[in-house]
Design a protein around this motif. Structure first.
Motif, PDB file in Angstrom:
ATOM      1  N   GLU A 175      11.750 -60.411  67.363  1.00 19.77           N
ATOM      2  CA  GLU A 175      12.878 -59.505  67.147  1.00 19.77           C
ATOM      3  C   GLU A 175      12.414 -58.066  66.932  1.00 19.77           C
ATOM      4  OE1 GLU A 175      14.811 -61.085  63.742  1.00 19.77           O
ATOM      5  OE2 GLU A 175      15.363 -62.996  64.700  1.00 19.77           O
ATOM      6  N   GLY A 176      11.157 -57.886  66.539  1.00 23.64           N
ATOM      7  CA  GLY A 176      10.635 -56.551  66.293  1.00 23.64           C
ATOM      8  C   GLY A 176      11.051 -55.955  64.963  1.00 23.64           C
ATOM      9  N   THR A 177      11.633 -56.747  64.086  1.00 19.79           N
ATOM     10  CA  THR A 177      12.217 -56.205  62.858  1.00 19.79           C
ATOM     11  C   THR A 177      11.350 -56.449  61.633  1.00 19.79           C
ATOM     12  OG1 THR A 177      13.437 -58.251  62.401  1.00 19.79           O
ATOM     13  CG2 THR A 177      14.540 -56.579  63.742  1.00 19.79           C
ATOM     14  N   LEU A 178      11.581 -55.618  60.629  1.00 19.44           N
ATOM     15  CA  LEU A 178      10.948 -55.827  59.327  1.00 19.44           C
ATOM     16  C   LEU A 178      11.351 -57.175  58.763  1.00 19.44           C
ATOM     17  CD1 LEU A 178       9.435 -54.845  56.775  1.00 19.44           C
ATOM     18  CD2 LEU A 178      11.583 -53.752  56.063  1.00 19.44           C
ATOM     19  N   GLY A 179      12.609 -57.558  58.957  1.00 23.37           N
ATOM     20  CA  GLY A 179      13.077 -58.845  58.451  1.00 23.37           C
ATOM     21  C   GLY A 179      12.280 -60.010  58.990  1.00 23.37           C
ATOM     22  N   GLN A 180      11.988 -60.001  60.288  1.00 20.71           N
ATOM     23  CA  GLN A 180      11.223 -61.109  60.853  1.00 20.71           C
ATOM     24  C   GLN A 180       9.782 -61.086  60.370  1.00 20.71           C
ATOM     25  OE1 GLN A 180      10.847 -61.473  65.197  1.00 20.71           O
ATOM     26  NE2 GLN A 180      11.208 -63.669  64.955  1.00 20.71           N
ATOM     27  N   GLU A 201      15.090 -38.398  56.217  1.00 18.04           N
ATOM     28  CA  GLU A 201      16.425 -38.996  56.154  1.00 18.04           C
ATOM     29  C   GLU A 201      16.908 -39.365  57.544  1.00 18.04           C
ATOM     30  OE1 GLU A 201      18.356 -40.054  53.650  1.00 18.04           O
ATOM     31  OE2 GLU A 201      16.587 -39.644  52.411  1.00 18.04           O
ATOM     32  N   ALA A 202      16.655 -38.503  58.527  1.00 18.17           N
ATOM     33  CA  ALA A 202      17.050 -38.817  59.896  1.00 18.17           C
ATOM     34  C   ALA A 202      16.272 -40.016  60.429  1.00 18.17           C
ATOM     35  CB  ALA A 202      16.826 -37.599  60.793  1.00 18.17           C
ATOM     36  N   ILE A 203      14.991 -40.084  60.095  1.00 18.19           N
ATOM     37  CA  ILE A 203      14.159 -41.213  60.512  1.00 18.19           C
ATOM     38  C   ILE A 203      14.686 -42.512  59.910  1.00 18.19           C
ATOM     39  CG2 ILE A 203      11.868 -42.258  60.234  1.00 18.19           C
ATOM     40  CD1 ILE A 203      10.758 -39.339  60.426  1.00 18.19           C
ATOM     41  N   PHE A 204      15.003 -42.490  58.628  1.00 14.69           N
ATOM     42  CA  PHE A 204      15.482 -43.719  57.993  1.00 14.69           C
ATOM     43  C   PHE A 204      16.841 -44.128  58.542  1.00 14.69           C
ATOM     44  CE2 PHE A 204      17.637 -46.207  54.713  1.00 14.69           C
ATOM     45  CZ  PHE A 204      16.711 -47.233  54.560  1.00 14.69           C
ATOM     46  N   ASP A 234      20.032 -47.987  61.538  1.00 11.00           N
ATOM     47  CA  ASP A 234      20.952 -48.260  62.648  1.00 11.00           C
ATOM     48  C   ASP A 234      20.392 -49.296  63.616  1.00 11.00           C
ATOM     49  OD1 ASP A 234      22.724 -46.438  61.602  1.00 11.00           O
ATOM     50  OD2 ASP A 234      22.182 -44.824  62.985  1.00 11.00           O
ATOM     51  N   SER A 235      19.069 -49.427  63.676  1.00  4.66           N
ATOM     52  CA  SER A 235      18.437 -50.381  64.592  1.00  4.66           C
ATOM     53  C   SER A 235      18.250 -51.757  63.967  1.00  4.66           C
ATOM     54  CB  SER A 235      17.077 -49.843  65.036  1.00  4.66           C
ATOM     55  OG  SER A 235      16.143 -49.883  63.964  1.00  4.66           O
ATOM     56  N   ASP A 236      18.851 -51.988  62.805  1.00  3.50           N
ATOM     57  CA  ASP A 236      18.632 -53.238  62.056  1.00  3.50           C
ATOM     58  C   ASP A 236      17.172 -53.370  61.661  1.00  3.50           C
ATOM     59  OD1 ASP A 236      19.405 -55.585  60.776  1.00  3.50           O
ATOM     60  OD2 ASP A 236      19.069 -56.820  62.560  1.00  3.50           O
TER      61      ASP A 236
END
Length: 557
Positions: A320-325, A519-522, A527-529
């Protein structure tokens, strides 16, 4: 080759001279450099600078060991494993490795590496040049094209003239072959400070527009390539720089997405995660083989490789490419040695994804590499594990321990590791830090000093429960398996991971002037999950990535 260019004194003089080019850039504590606001532009006219955007200083950086090695390999277009020692790196105040100062011993080692590289170029001229190396036009072409890649910019006329004179000297006075002459040119180039250091003086340096120095296109290309590939730009990136197509956020985003799809991006995925969780030395960890007879060097190496393969699978494979995974996956990518440690069937193909027991394993933090790297030779170390997680996952920096910490009473015979470490929290001098780090460390007590799962220690049931204050609330958990999903969805953790990537990418700690960009980076990360690749794209697209403010005392036009 035996023809050494330049002599040690010449190299040291050149390195010292580079410091003059960057005078004032390291004026603040921690080697920080100056910076400023803005948002790029198109070919005709850059986007206007927003007064609300501020860009903080950019540091002057030497290439790290891994960046040097990958750069030399990519320049050669072939495997390159120098026998000589590459310069050592230092850990920066931002928590990640950075190239340190060039000491005399490093200069000697660099000369030896350069000599080996020159010999490799000599034997590879057929692959590197498509013309007769004895022809003047061919030599001039090699100097321009190869030098462009080495210096990561076009050479100045006097630089081309000096390298051509060097070639002519090798052919006459030194009586070397044409191929050896090209090798001598390459040997000299890779000892130059223009190769060893990231040159970031700005377009027509230094020229400020509305108080901001915009990095030159070649400098932005290098920032992209070293963040995303740990190496030199490729031809497409050089072409974009020449066409002034690295000025806007959209242009940088397009390049970043292209580069993240390239296998070379694995280098950075590996490097960041091994540094972030302090896993660099996993493969050389020594454990008590009386307690853990299976803790062979081969097993320890497999642990480090597992983390590399797992991260790549999540970020650039089928994940998934996510921090969650990364933090909650119920699988890992293992070989037969690790399968025995996990107690599962070995994969048919080594380092393939294998489902693990979800009641025992979850994501990066229950992988043996992390657990073994932050443990003793025979026993776990909850404080070490908890401290690392507090600093790298929650961004909670701990003060140094007080000088007056008394000796603890020796543990009672048969007491568990948790019982021993809980004595720290009873000591008023230790309580403040240990009440913060111990719950995180205790959550991992189900894993021994090599990462094996256990239900008991010294015949007593393992207690991995705890409470943790996070996001202005108190979490109660029974183990890391229960805690990890809550960490993965914590705004504190999500912001901290974005901060760690920002520090890694920019090469310094964040400053107040970075707030707008951060802030813009975060926001883009959110927004990208919480997709790590989208986080990297957002960093590349930010003003901080391509601009800086003038430094104190720096003369500008």
């Amino acid at each position: 080759m035996k023809f050494r260019i330049p002599k040690l004194a010449t190299l040291l003089s050149a390195l010292a001279g580079l410091g003059g080019c960057y005078q004032g850039l390291n004026a603040t504590p921690g080697g920080e450099q100056g910076a400023g606001p803005a948002d790029g532009g198109d070919n005709e006219s850059p986007d206007p600078v927003s007064s609300e955007d501020e860009v903080a200083p950019l540091p002057v950086r030497r290439l790290t060991r891994s960046e040097l090695l990958f750069s030399l390999r990519d320049l050669l277009g072939a495997p390159f494993e120098p026998e000589a020692t590459l310069p050592t790196d230092a850990q920066g105040l931002h928590g990640f490795e950075e190239g340190g100062l060039i000491a005399t011993v490093d200069a000697r080692n660099l000369m030896n590496v350069a000599e080996e590289f020159g010999e490799a170029v000599t034997t590879s001229t057929g692959q590197l040049v498509a013309c007769d190396p004895s022809a003047a036009a061919c030599v001039e072409s090699f100097i321009e094209t190869f030098g462009r890649r080495v210096y990561r910019r076009h050479l100045e006329p006097d630089e081309r003239a000096e390298l051509l004179a060097l070639y002519e000297y090798t052919r006459t006075a030194a009586e070397l072959s044409p191929e050896q002459g090209l090798g001598a040119i390459a040997e000299a180039m890779v000892q130059s400070p223009h190769f060893l250091y990231r040159r970031e003086l700005g377009a027509q340096a230094p020229q400020a527009v509305d108080g901001v120095i915009v990095l030159a296109p070649d400098e932005v290309a290098s920032r992209l390539s070293y963040l995303l590939w740990s190496s030199i730009p490729d031809d497409e990136l050089f072409a974009a720089a020449d066409a002034e197509q690295l000025q806007t956020a959209e242009q940088l985003e397009a390049q970043a997405r292209r580069m993240l799809d390239d296998p070379r991006a694995d280098r950075v995925f590996d490097d960041f995660h091994l540094q972030w969780l302090d896993l660099r030395g996993t493969s050389t960890q020594i454990k008590d083989t009386n307690v853990f007879p299976q803790a062979t060097p081969e097993l320890m190496a497999s642990m480090e490789e597992e983390t590399r393969r797992f991260v790549r699978w999540v970020l650039r494979g089928d994940g998934e490419g996510t921090l969650g995974q990364l933090l909650t996956a119920s699988f890992s990518v293992i070989d037969d040695r690790l399968a025995a440690l996990y107690g599962v069937e070995a994969p048919v193909v080594p380092f393939s994804p294998v489902e693990l027991d979800p009641s025992q394993r979850i994501g990066l933090l229950t992988q043996p590499a992390f657990l073994a790297s932050h443990a003793g030779t025979a026993l776990t170390n909850p404080a070490a594990r908890g401290k690392l997680l507090s600093e790298r996952l929650l961004c909670r920096a701990l003060p140094p321990p007080p000088d007056d910490v008394p000796e603890l009473e020796p543990p009672a015979p048969g007491s568990t590791t948790r019982e021993q470490f809980e004595e720290h929290s009873k000591n008023p001098a230790c309580r403040g830090c240990h009440e913060t780090i111990d719950p995180l460390g205790f959550s991992l007590e189900h894993y021994d000093a090599i990462g094996g799962f256990r239900e008991q220690e010294f015949g007593e049931p393992v207690d991995a429960s705890g409470t943790l204050t996070l996001d202005d609330s108190t979490l109660t958990f029974s183990s890391m398996v229960e805690l990890a999903p809550r960490l993965a969805t914590s705004p504190t953790v999500q912001r901290c991971v974005a901060t760690q990537w920002f520090r890694y990418a920019i090469g310094r700690a964040e400053l107040p002037a970075d707030e707008g960009s951060r802030e813009a980076i975060f926001a883009a990360f959110e927004d990208s999950d919480f997709d790590i690749r989208e986080l990297m794209v957002a960093i590349v697209s930010s003003p901080t990535f391509r601009e800086r403010a003038p430094n104190p005392g720096e003369e500008i036009r």
